[in-house]
Design an enzyme around this catalytic site. Sequence first.
Site, PDB file in Angstrom:
ATOM      1  N   HIS A   1       0.814  -1.267  -0.094  1.00 50.73           N
ATOM      2  CA  HIS A   1      -0.028  -0.254  -0.001  1.00 50.73           C
ATOM      3  C   HIS A   1       0.830   1.304  -0.133  1.00 50.73           C
ATOM      4  CE1 HIS A   1       1.018   0.256   4.256  1.00 50.73           C
ATOM      5  NE2 HIS A   1       0.596  -1.051   4.396  1.00 50.73           N
TER       6      HIS A   1
HETATM    7  P1  TYD Z   1      -1.431  -2.706   7.832  1.00 48.17           P
HETATM    8  O1  TYD Z   1      -0.676  -1.357   7.910  1.00 48.17           O
HETATM    9  O2  TYD Z   1      -2.197  -3.061   6.514  1.00 48.17           O
HETATM   10  O3  TYD Z   1      -0.018  -3.975   7.639  1.00 48.17           O
HETATM   11  P2  TYD Z   1       0.861  -4.114   6.871  1.00 48.17           P
HETATM   12  O4  TYD Z   1       1.224  -2.718   6.108  1.00 48.17           O
HETATM   13  O5  TYD Z   1       2.272  -4.289   7.511  1.00 48.17           O
HETATM   14  O6  TYD Z   1       0.734  -5.108   5.867  1.00 48.17           O
HETATM   15  O7  TYD Z   1      -1.852  -2.967   9.457  1.00 48.17           O
HETATM   16  C1  TYD Z   1      -2.657  -4.384   9.545  1.00 48.17           C
HETATM   17  C2  TYD Z   1      -3.587  -4.066  10.756  1.00 48.17           C
HETATM   18  O8  TYD Z   1      -3.159  -3.595  11.694  1.00 48.17           O
HETATM   19  C3  TYD Z   1      -4.557  -2.969  10.185  1.00 48.17           C
HETATM   20  O9  TYD Z   1      -5.716  -3.259   9.399  1.00 48.17           O
HETATM   21  C4  TYD Z   1      -4.781  -2.087  11.600  1.00 48.17           C
HETATM   22  C5  TYD Z   1      -3.737  -2.701  12.638  1.00 48.17           C
HETATM   23  N1  TYD Z   1      -2.767  -1.569  12.809  1.00 48.17           N
HETATM   24  C6  TYD Z   1      -2.910  -0.827  13.824  1.00 48.17           C
HETATM   25  O10 TYD Z   1      -4.278  -0.688  14.635  1.00 48.17           O
HETATM   26  N2  TYD Z   1      -2.057   0.438  14.180  1.00 48.17           N
HETATM   27  C7  TYD Z   1      -0.874   0.530  13.495  1.00 48.17           C
HETATM   28  O11 TYD Z   1      -0.225   1.366  13.746  1.00 48.17           O
HETATM   29  C8  TYD Z   1      -0.835  -0.211  12.252  1.00 48.17           C
HETATM   30  C9  TYD Z   1       0.447  -0.303  11.735  1.00 48.17           C
HETATM   31  C10 TYD Z   1      -1.611  -1.131  12.017  1.00 48.17           C
END
Ligand code: TYD
Length: 133
Positions: free
Chosen positions: A49
Amino acid sequence: MNPSIIDLPKILDKRGNLSFFEHPGQLPFEIARTYWIYDVPGGEVRGSHAFKKQQEFIIALSGSFDVVLNDGEKEERFSLNRSYYGLYIPNMYWRKLENFSTNSLALIVSDRLYDEGDYIRDFEQFKNIKNAI
Ligand code: TYD
């Protein structure tokens, strides 16, 4: 500022080494949030993303992984495998983390609190927004 590797201070010591980062010394932004990614099963990919506003700094505190950045036109791969440097990622770069080694630990600091509204999760949408800037 472009995506760039930022070298961190290394305090060498027979008792064990120490590194650190702070703003404004090493980081171009003030830290609002810290999170980490760990226990990644072999072959998994995280974080496909972009962020509209958020900037990040990513370090491989342990083990290794690759960060692949796409600016909407070209791709660049950064291999992170030491705890004394990290990758600065400005906003509006598509980024994914892959090739995690066993027991790797990715530390990520950001200049913003978590906000799902700041995510762009569709690559075509990302390219459209990026090319319109
Ligand atoms: P995401 O940023 O989509 O993970 P990645 O980029 O590593 O694949 O985050 C996954 C989930 O974790 C997201 O749906 C919500 C939660 N989350 C939080 O609650 N706080 C945070 O600071 C982050 C980074 C994620």
